[in-house]
Design a protein around this motif. Structure first.
Motif, short mmCIF file in Angstrom:
data_model
loop_
_atom_site.label_atom_id
_atom_site.label_comp_id
_atom_site.label_asym_id
_atom_site.label_seq_id
_atom_site.Cartn_x
_atom_site.Cartn_y
_atom_site.Cartn_z
N GLU A 63 61.73 22.05 50.36
CA GLU A 63 62.55 21.13 49.56
C GLU A 63 61.85 20.92 48.23
OE1 GLU A 63 65.44 20.07 50.38
OE2 GLU A 63 65.51 20.66 52.48
N SER B 215 66.13 20.24 43.19
CA SER B 215 65.72 20.68 44.53
C SER B 215 64.73 19.73 45.20
CB SER B 215 65.10 22.09 44.44
OG SER B 215 64.01 22.11 43.55
N GLU C 121 67.49 23.65 53.24
CA GLU C 121 68.02 24.60 52.27
C GLU C 121 67.59 26.01 52.63
OE1 GLU C 121 70.00 23.91 49.73
OE2 GLU C 121 70.01 21.73 49.99
#
Length: 456
Positions: free
Chosen positions: A298, A259, A362
């Motif tokens: 993030e 991630s 995301e």
């Protein structure tokens, strides 16, 4: 007596082998079957295997320990890798031509050569002179950085045996070939066999190896999918060559999270780390209609991004929806909620949404920002973009829902000088903030629109 040869057709996408040519492979790809000739002696030749004297142990008997890592002295690269390069790991880095892959690994290899020892840079695409010119421009000239232009895997193995380097770079895997195979370099058979040999070297010699790979026109990794399964880490380099910033993301990482992202800025002297990406992504921010700032997490780092929306009358009969950086299905959901719950007509309107900077945030924290930007463009209302941020997920009934790590996002917004934050009302009581930022709670999308545009 001449050796018997067998002709097979191999899919260049998935590696499926067929005795006859097929227009469509079993993986669904069209016109990817390429004829290859394999001699009978090599047909069943096994790839090198890792021999070991160990025996099976109970999982309770195995001692857990931290991985031994090499520091690349590039903080953004270390972040994506999980803290540095693990010894004995095989890392694949891909990206479009000219995006900066070779520049990044040359800078890292120079740092490692300076601190740890001999580094071997194997290039199958450039000559030693070309690499030397780039290294001089990047100020990456080190005595222990060894350069060789070679594509024969067997010769490369000899160089590694001779030099015993602490780090090896292969640029690129599509140019390598194994003499035992009759297929051309870059074919499925060659890529698979060469990668197996390199993986065997990495594991037995305990050497971290970086492999550079090409991408297709669609941006996907070129070659068979087995390439991604063999390696330990897959890094993907993205960014527009016409813009200065580059983003490195881990698509697979056996030694860390996937991630995290690393942000770089391309300059004449090479790739420079960006310590505060939010500041870079918000350059040129102005108060205007159809523009708003959202926050996305993030990995462990909150980022502030600008979202722009444009709503224009449809002239072709069918309304068009286009999204860059936002999932198109998510955009259609938000548009349906705007029509049903807010009452703005969008059936005869083209809607375009873009995340400035090329990143893809995301999660669902950008939902509220997208909806407000679309409403702003539709009604011609200006959003005070330079001091307002919107965070929240939109449900199908029009309600606003909280997102994870919203406190980190608000702190980042306050640090960047934002004065107001519109967010779900239910989460405000749970927040413990010392930053000077006004929190405006809303229960639904309609409430958020009223707070943004119709309340002082």
């Amino acid at each position: 007596m001449a050796k018997k040869e067998k002709t097979i057709f191999v899919c260049q996408n998935c590696g499926y082998e067929s005795p006859k040519w097929m227009g469509q492979c079993v993986c669904g790809s069209w016109n990817t079957m390429v004829e290859e000739r394999i001699s009978a002696t090599n047909q069943y030749k096994k790839s090198p295997t890792i021999t070991s004297s160990t025996k099976p142990l109970s999982i309770k008997e195995i001692k857990s320990s931290n991985y031994d890592r090499l520091n690349t002295y590039i903080k953004e690269l270390n972040r994506v890798l999980g803290g540095g390069m693990v010894k004995g790991s095989l890392t694949l880095i891909s990206g479009e031509p000219g995006i900066g892959k070779s520049t990044l690994i040359l800078q890292a290899s120079s740092n490692i050569a300076k601190e740890y020892g001999t580094v071997l840079y194997v290039s199958g695409e450039e000559s030693e002179e070309q690499i030397k010119m780039r290294a001089e421009r990047l100020c990456a000239v080190e005595d222990r950085l060894m350069i060789v232009s070679e594509t024969n895997v067997d010769r490369i193995k000899e160089y590694i045996q001779e030099l015993c380097p602490v780090f090896v770079i292969i640029d690129s895997i599509q140019t390598l070939f194994k003499p035992d195979l009759s297929s051309a370099p870059g074919s499925v058979s060659q890529v698979r066999e060469c990668t197996n040999n390199i993986m065997h070297l990495a594991k037995t010699k305990n050497i971290p190896i970086f492999i550079v790979a090409h991408v297709t026109k669609t941006g996907e990794l070129a070659g068979p999918r087995i390439l991604e399964h063999l390696v330990d880490t897959v890094l993907h380099f993205t960014g527009e060559r016409t813009q200065e910033f580059r983003v490195v993301r881990a698509l697979k990482n056996r030694f860390g999270t996937t991630s995290e992202i690393g942000v770089f800025e391309m300059r004449e002297e090479g790739l420079m780390e960006v310590a505060n990406p939010s500041e870079m992504f918000l350059e040129g921010l102005n108060n205007m209609e159809g523009s708003i700032v959202i926050s996305s997490l993030e990995g462990t780092r909150p980022l502030l991004l600008e979202i722009q929306a444009l709503v224009a009358p449809t002239n072709l009969g069918f309304a068009r929806r286009a999204a860059i950086g936002i999932d198109l299905n998510r955009l259609n959901l938000i548009l349906a909620v705007l029509e049903k719950k807010v009452g703005i007509p969008l059936m005869n309107q083209d809607v375009y949404v873009n995340v400035v900077g090329g990143l893809k945030p995301e999660g669902t924290s950008s939902d509220l920002g997208v909806a407000l930007a679309i409403y702003s463009s539709m009604r011609g209302l200006i959003i005070p973009t330079t001091n307002t941020i919107a965070i929240g997920e939109i449900g199908l009934t029009g309600e606003l829902r909280s997102v994870s790590n919203i406190e980190k996002m608000i702190k980042e917004a306050a640090k960047m000088g934002f004065k107001r934050c519109i967010l779900p009302k239910k989460i405000i009581k749970k927040l413990k903030l010392e930053e000077q930022i006004k929190l405006i709670g809303a229960n639904s999308l309609k409430d958020a629109i009223d707070c943004m545009f119709f309340e002082n």
